[in-house]
Design a protein around this motif. Structure first.
Motif: not given
Length: 197
Positions: A90-96, A180-186
C-alpha cells in the motif's frame, strides 16, 4: 445587499493560480510580492480585489486548489484497515500514485516546493496541509508497529522524525533535480531504515 462577484473565467483563474504558486514556491508567503503576481498574471488590481480580499486569501486559495487536485488523483490508504501483508504494498502504491500525479500535473511541484519551505508564521492553509500529512504518517507508523512490520526498538518519536527526514529528503531531491528515484526504490530506502527485522 452585498453583490456576489461573477464567476471567474477558468483560464484567468488558472493563470493567476500558476503565477502565484510559482512565486509562493520560490519566495514563500512573506517574500512574495502581490503586485508582481497580479502584474505577471495580467490582472488589474481592481479585478484582483473583486475576487480576493488580500494576499492571504490568494495564498490559501492556491494551496487548497493544488492540494485538492492532488487528493482527487491520490487517496492515501486508510491505515486502520491494512493487514501486515498489505502494509508495504500500500505504501509503494501510494508513492507510485504521487509520482504519477506529479508527472500529469507539473504544478504539483509548486505545492511540493511550498510544502518543504521553512515554516513561516504566515503559512495559513499550507500549515494545515503539513499537519494533515504529519498526522497521517504518524498513524501509518503506529499501525505498522501494531502489525509488526515496523521496528519497535527505537522510541516512536525518533522513528517518526527519521521517517519524516528521509521522506522530505526524497521529496526535495525530486523537486530540486526533477529526476526522482523510482517510487519502489524510495519505499525500499524507507523500509531499510524502519522495517522490523
Amino acid at each position: 445587499m452585498a453583490r456576489t462577484p461573477k464567476p471567474l473565467a477558468p483560464e484567468r483563474e488558472e493563470l493567476l493560480l500558476l503565477v502565484a504558486a510559482r512565486h509562493f514556491a520560490a519566495a514563500g508567503y512573506t517574500g512574495t510580492s502581490l503586485n508582481t503576481v497580479i502584474s505577471e498574471a495580467d490582472w488589474g488590481k481592481s479585478s484582483f480585489y473583486h475576487y480576493f480580499s488580500d494576499k492571504r486569501r490568494l495564498h490559501d486559495h492556491v494551496v487548497r486548489t493544488l492540494a485538492a487536485r492532488l487528493t482527487q488523483k491520490v487517496q492515501a490508504p486508510d491505515v486502520k484497515t491494512l493487514s501486515a501483508t498489505q502494509f508495504w504494498p500500500a505504501m509503494t502504491e501510494l508513492a507510485e500514485r504521487l509520482h504519477q500525479a506529479g508527472q500529469r500535473r507539473p504544478e504539483t511541484r509548486f505545492l511540493g516546493e511550498m510544502f518543504h519551505r521553512p515554516a513561516d508564521r504566515d503559512d495559513g492553509a499550507l500549515q494545515d496541509v503539513r499537519d494533515q500529512v504529519d498526522q497521517w504518517l504518524r498513524q501509518a507508523l503506529k499501525r505498522g508497529r501494531e502489525l509488526g512490520v515496523i521496528r519497535n526498538d527505537l522510541p516512536y518519536e525518533l522513528l517518526t522524525e527519521l521517517t519524516l527526514a528521509v521522506l522530505r529528503s526524497l521529496d526535495r531531491w525530486t523537486i530540486d533535480h526533477k529526476r526522482p528515484l523510482a517510487p519502489e526504490r524510495s519505499i525500499a530506502l524507507v523500509r531499510s531504515l524502519i522495517e522490523q527485522r
